[in-house]
Design an enzyme around this catalytic site. Structure first.
Site, PDB file in Angstrom:
ATOM      1  N   ASP A  10      22.220  55.648  10.032  1.00  0.00           N
ATOM      2  CA  ASP A  10      21.467  56.321   8.965  1.00  0.00           C
ATOM      3  C   ASP A  10      22.195  56.013   7.657  1.00  0.00           C
ATOM      4  OD1 ASP A  10      19.892  58.371   7.550  1.00  0.00           O
ATOM      5  OD2 ASP A  10      21.715  59.563   7.682  1.00  0.00           O
ATOM      6  N   ASP A  12      21.576  57.971   4.008  1.00  0.00           N
ATOM      7  CA  ASP A  12      21.877  59.138   3.160  1.00  0.00           C
ATOM      8  C   ASP A  12      22.536  60.251   3.952  1.00  0.00           C
ATOM      9  OD1 ASP A  12      18.947  58.103   1.704  1.00  0.00           O
ATOM     10  OD2 ASP A  12      20.786  58.284   0.532  1.00  0.00           O
TER      11      ASP A  12
END
Ligand code: XBP
Ligand code: MG
Length: 254
Positions: A10, A12
């Site tokens: 991922d 953010d």
């Protein structure tokens, strides 16, 4: 679990802590650009993070907090212009080196590369943000470290829907059980679990209170000698630093 064959990251909150002093400030700058008296303080932004995707978040804010607002012209065009301006501000923050990678991220990325373990990205954020974050922190060549970068609108439904993980797994040509997702939030954990993947979570201030059942482990960070990691749930490396051996042992028990 089959032997670990890829790490899917991922962006953010995981690669970097981008929300509080990155995306949020970029949104507020876009509001000023457009002559609006809107402002997203840190606590409100934490609530708005419930909805992933910047355009989706703007629409969510309008529904909840500005029901009487009438955009000049077409709503979708208005939201698209606002999001384009916001992305330009966020990219500028990244280019100025304002958002570093989280502790231990570069070390684990480099270990994976040296071991020939494939890397990929599965994110809700916009592709320009991913490219600039990587280039600003690791150099332009870092974009080639990742077999596939699945980002933003490349799929119809954003996290917590599993679409972006299905997209990345398809491009990797690997089964979900042979990969490990590294996430930071309930939405990301849900997306990866629905795609059938084991998940390691490293929380941040916005996500530490999220329900994270289903993660193999929940840590406060990947860890460095100066800033060792701590377990919030499940196992943690005794060294205080996540490394490939620990990730392989973690997934082997999945
Ligand atoms: C986090 C998100 C993104 C960012 C804003 O994505 O939900 O929408 O908050 O970026 P992830 P955009 O944790 O999956 O990396 O404005 O480009 O959407
Ligand atoms: Mg995230």
């Amino acid at each position: 679990m089959a032997s670990l064959q890829a790490l899917i990251w991922d962006v953010d909150g995981t690669l970097a802590d981008t929300e509080r002093h990155g995306h949020r400030e970029a949104f507020n700058a876009a509001f000023r650009d457009m002559g609006l008296d809107w402002h997203w303080p840190e606590d409100l932004y934490g609530e708005l993070l419930e909805v992933t995707g910047g355009k989706e978040r703007i629409r969510h804010y309008l529904r909840l907090h500005r029901p009487d607002f009438t955009p000049p012209g077409d709503l979708e065009r208005f939201v698209a212009e606002m999001h384009t301006r916001k992305t330009a501000h966020f990219v500028s923050l990244l280019e100025r080196g304002r958002i570093p990678l989280r502790p231990g991220v570069e070390r684990v990325l480099r270990q994976a590369r040296e071991a020939g373990l494939p890397l990929a990205i599965a994110t809700t954020t916009s592709p320009a943000n991913v490219e600039t974050l990587l280039e600003a922190n690791l150099g332009r060549e870092a974009l080639d470290w990742f077999r596939v970068i699945g980002a933003g609108d490349v799929v119809p439904r954003k996290k917590p829907a599993p679409d972006i993980y299905h997209y990345v797994l398809e491009h990797l040509g690997l089964p979900p059980g042979a990969c490990l997702a590294i996430e930071d939030s309930r939405q990301g954990l849900t997306a990866a679990r629905e795609a059938g993947m084991p998940v390691l979570v490293t929380v941040n201030a916005y996500t530490a209170g999220d329900p994270l059942d289903g993660a193999l482990a929940v840590l406060d960070r990947l860890g460095t000698p100066e800033r060792p990691c701590r377990a919030l749930h499940g196992p943690a490396p005794e060294s205080g630093m996540v490394d490939l051996d620990w990730l392989r042992a973690l997934t082997a028990q999945a």
